[in-house]
Design a protein around this motif. Structure first.
Motif, mmCIF file in Angstrom:
data_model
loop_
_atom_site.group_PDB
_atom_site.id
_atom_site.type_symbol
_atom_site.label_atom_id
_atom_site.label_comp_id
_atom_site.label_asym_id
_atom_site.label_seq_id
_atom_site.Cartn_x
_atom_site.Cartn_y
_atom_site.Cartn_z
ATOM 1 N N TRP A 39 15.631 13.901 24.332
ATOM 2 C CA TRP A 39 16.037 13.170 25.529
ATOM 3 C C TRP A 39 15.110 11.973 25.764
ATOM 4 N N LYS A 40 13.825 12.172 25.587
ATOM 5 C CA LYS A 40 12.863 11.081 25.820
ATOM 6 C C LYS A 40 13.068 9.951 24.817
ATOM 7 N N LEU A 41 13.361 10.310 23.557
ATOM 8 C CA LEU A 41 13.593 9.291 22.533
ATOM 9 C C LEU A 41 14.766 8.389 22.933
ATOM 10 N N LEU A 42 15.821 8.993 23.452
ATOM 11 C CA LEU A 42 16.969 8.198 23.883
ATOM 12 C C LEU A 42 16.629 7.339 25.099
ATOM 13 N N THR A 43 15.990 7.950 26.077
ATOM 14 C CA THR A 43 15.657 7.217 27.300
ATOM 15 C C THR A 43 14.768 6.018 26.997
ATOM 16 N N ASP A 44 13.839 6.192 26.061
ATOM 17 C CA ASP A 44 12.921 5.102 25.704
ATOM 18 C C ASP A 44 13.610 3.989 24.926
ATOM 19 N N ASN A 45 14.818 4.266 24.413
ATOM 20 C CA ASN A 45 15.499 3.268 23.571
ATOM 21 C C ASN A 45 16.855 2.846 24.133
ATOM 22 N N LEU A 46 17.027 2.961 25.443
ATOM 23 C CA LEU A 46 18.295 2.581 26.052
ATOM 24 C C LEU A 46 18.637 1.113 25.803
ATOM 25 N N ASP A 47 17.615 0.272 25.675
ATOM 26 C CA ASP A 47 17.873 -1.153 25.476
ATOM 27 C C ASP A 47 18.430 -1.464 24.089
ATOM 28 N N LEU A 48 18.458 -0.462 23.194
ATOM 29 C CA LEU A 48 18.997 -0.680 21.850
ATOM 30 C C LEU A 48 20.512 -0.479 21.794
ATOM 31 N N ALA A 49 21.119 -0.035 22.894
ATOM 32 C CA ALA A 49 22.553 0.259 22.886
ATOM 33 C C ALA A 49 23.379 -0.963 22.494
ATOM 34 N N ALA A 50 23.010 -2.131 23.019
ATOM 35 C CA ALA A 50 23.761 -3.349 22.686
ATOM 36 C C ALA A 50 23.632 -3.675 21.202
ATOM 37 N N LYS A 51 22.459 -3.453 20.625
ATOM 38 C CA LYS A 51 22.251 -3.708 19.193
ATOM 39 C C LYS A 51 23.090 -2.756 18.349
ATOM 40 N N VAL A 52 23.173 -1.495 18.769
ATOM 41 C CA VAL A 52 23.974 -0.511 18.035
ATOM 42 C C VAL A 52 25.451 -0.894 18.075
ATOM 43 N N ARG A 53 25.941 -1.306 19.244
ATOM 44 C CA ARG A 53 27.351 -1.689 19.367
ATOM 45 C C ARG A 53 27.683 -2.888 18.487
ATOM 46 N N GLY A 54 26.711 -3.762 18.280
ATOM 47 C CA GLY A 54 26.952 -4.961 17.482
ATOM 48 C C GLY A 54 26.764 -4.761 15.995
#
Length: 222
Positions: free
Chosen positions: A188-203
């Motif tokens: 859970w912490k790994l995801l929370t710390d990397n929420l800003d990567l969601a846009a990069k993953v979608r692209g």
């Protein structure tokens, strides 16, 4: 591999599960295509030219394939089988808008033949999340849905892995909470710390972002 067993509420899943809805649309498309191809085959036979017979055979084979897909889809896409076959994984709401929310999930792409786990971040846009608050950071336990689009096995990684929320399979908030607690806090912490990567993953072209094993927490290095 981490499984999570619970009794799937099929009526609830039919109403809200977007994977089930997609498979239902695919089945309708397959039967529609089979009818159209069958009519095309009949017309080509009626034309009765040498070239039309060759095309008729091709149309017939395509129609049979479409029929098989339509027949096979309910067995492959039974919601209780999908939940039973998937691994329990964490997903977190990364952003929301008027049409739904985006989930950022941590999944293992490795097939059983692989030497160890290969973790990646994937995203999924959802229209509804019953049992959850639509806010950034909301923890959404899910299971993986894995697909190989090639006719035969290719490499040690699944070509497509998506996350299907537990909340699409049950109305019981206690089950959702039990699934949430079954996931390691490190994940859970790994995801929370990397929420800003969601846009990069979608692209990304593959709609996923492989994580460097050496930069993962000790508990996830296999």
């Amino acid at each position: 591999m981490r499984r999570f067993e619970f009794t799937v509420d099929r009526d609830h899943a039919r109403a809200v599960n977007e994977v089930v809805a997609y498979l239902r649309r695919l089945r309708i498309w397959a039967y529609t295509a089979a009818v159209v191809l069958g009519l095309g085959c009949a017309f080509l036979v009626w034309v009765n030219h040498p070239w039309s017979w060759l095309l008729a055979v091709a149309f017939l084979l395509a129609a049979v394939t479409a029929l098989f897909i339509g027949y096979w889809m309910p067995h492959r896409g039974r919601v209780d089988k999908l939940y039973a076959a998937g691994d329990l994984v964490p997903a977190v709401v990364s952003e929301t808008d008027g049409d739904g929310a985006t989930l950022l999930a941590l999944v293992d792409l490795a097939k059983p033949s692989a030497k160890g786990p290969r973790y990646a971040l994937v995203t999924r846009t959802v229209r509804s999340l019953p049992g959850h608050r639509a806010r950034a950071g909301e923890r959404v336990p899910a299971v993986t849905v894995r697909v190989d689009r090639a006719p035969g096995p290719v490499g040690d990684l699944w070509q497509t892995v998506s996350a299907m929320p537990i909340a699409w399979g049950t109305r019981d908030l206690n089950i959702i909470e039990r699934a949430r607690e079954a996931i390691n806090e490190v994940e859970w912490k790994l995801l929370t710390d990397n929420l800003d990567l969601a846009a990069k993953v979608r692209g990304a072209d593959a709609k996923r972002l492989l994580l460097d094993p050496q930069q993962l927490p000790e508990e996830l290095r296999g």
